[in-house]
Scaffold this motif. Sequence first.
Motif, PDB file in Angstrom:
ATOM      1  N   TYR A 170       0.836  -1.207   0.000  1.00  0.00           N
ATOM      2  CA  TYR A 170       0.000   0.000   0.000  1.00  0.00           C
ATOM      3  C   TYR A 170       0.869   1.255   0.000  1.00  0.00           C
ATOM      4  CZ  TYR A 170      -3.245   3.573   1.607  1.00  0.00           C
ATOM      5  OH  TYR A 170      -3.992   4.728   1.720  1.00  0.00           O
ATOM      6  N   MET A 181      -7.803   4.321   6.270  1.00  0.00           N
ATOM      7  CA  MET A 181      -6.785   3.289   6.056  1.00  0.00           C
ATOM      8  C   MET A 181      -5.726   3.368   7.151  1.00  0.00           C
ATOM      9  SD  MET A 181      -6.254   0.758   4.069  1.00  0.00           S
ATOM     10  CE  MET A 181      -5.162  -0.204   3.030  1.00  0.00           C
ATOM     11  N   PHE A 297      -9.141  -4.250   4.576  1.00  0.00           N
ATOM     12  CA  PHE A 297      -7.825  -3.612   4.472  1.00  0.00           C
ATOM     13  C   PHE A 297      -7.050  -4.140   3.265  1.00  0.00           C
ATOM     14  CE2 PHE A 297      -3.427  -4.964   5.358  1.00  0.00           C
ATOM     15  CZ  PHE A 297      -2.771  -3.745   5.201  1.00  0.00           C
ATOM     16  N   SER A 300      -8.514  -3.089  -0.081  1.00  0.00           N
ATOM     17  CA  SER A 300      -8.230  -1.669  -0.274  1.00  0.00           C
ATOM     18  C   SER A 300      -6.795  -1.466  -0.743  1.00  0.00           C
ATOM     19  CB  SER A 300      -8.476  -0.898   1.026  1.00  0.00           C
ATOM     20  OG  SER A 300      -8.245   0.488   0.848  1.00  0.00           O
ATOM     21  N   ALA A 331     -11.832   1.139   2.789  1.00  0.00           N
ATOM     22  CA  ALA A 331     -11.193   1.372   4.078  1.00  0.00           C
ATOM     23  C   ALA A 331     -12.194   1.954   5.072  1.00  0.00           C
ATOM     24  CB  ALA A 331      -9.994   2.296   3.907  1.00  0.00           C
TER      25      ALA A 331
END
Length: 342
Positions: A170, A181, A297, A300, A331
């Motif tokens: 990420y 997030m 999570f 995302s 998120a």
Amino acid sequence: MATTFDLDIAVLGAYLEKNIAGFKGPLTADKFAGGQSNPTYLIAAASGKYVLRRKPPGELLKSAHAVDREYRVMKALAQTNVPVPKMRVLCEDDSIIGSMFYVMDYLDGRILWDAALPEQSPTERGAIYDAMNQVLADLHNVDVDAIGLSDYGRPGNYFERQLSRWTSQYRASETATVPAMEAMIEWLNANLPPDDGLVCINHGDFRLDNMMFDNKEPKVLALLDWELSTLGHPYADLAYQCMQLRIPGDAAIPGLGSLNREALGIPSEQEYVRRYCERRGIEGIDHWVFYLAFAFFRLSAILQGVYKRALDGNASSEKAMAYGALAAPLAELGMALIEKGE
């Protein structure tokens, strides 16, 4: 340099004739629409139809687009109850088409793109979801040692390692700060369940449109798209599947959260988990909120990578920008789940 997904038909045909028993050209190659990860093509040749999956061209995140792992896991699963296509060849020579690829048999079936199954009756919908549930339980019941996949990943501490990995992925593709997030990453790290020692083959992207069904019956012909698979924890796949029951139906990747699933004949989250537990021979699942939040999570983080690739011109689908834009709302859904506690 512009990204291209075109194939050199002459070079590819010569390679396949040499490396696949019975393969005979000439051939045509048509890229399938859809899919964000590894470009996929229908190969039509004089000897029949095949499917080719390749790494996309361009600069890629480390460990992403692992078509060699897809090939290996499906070849090993051919000896189990898990439905997979027959693998034909893995080519690690980038000079053939510009990136690593593999070829598998073409299957004549249907991909059900809409999880709400609008063309099916309530009875048919229930049967399709139950067939998915059976495949998931069968996958998690596979003896990894018996099929030669004991080294397919690192057993133990799965969620700790995955949390670290996807946080890094990420960060590598981050384009803006997303408060939800950041909060979810903090909560997940603070609420990791103790390692329970459960290990299975984890598909990593277990959902309806990664399966091919029989054209008439609610029977799964093949579980596809194994790029994210590894040795992992069974509840990661299960929570990922159940996450779709909470995503709104009008999202870029539509879920079932805003629909009357009982009227549609689609099982509730509780019922889906109960049937899975019955098939696995377990009583129930603790820490369910964590597993669900982790699913939000992780997806995302994946979609943020799709968005970054789209910005860089390396995404394989025209829908990449829309999918990537879903990263932040997912998120937020994950944090709402955590705050509600169910």
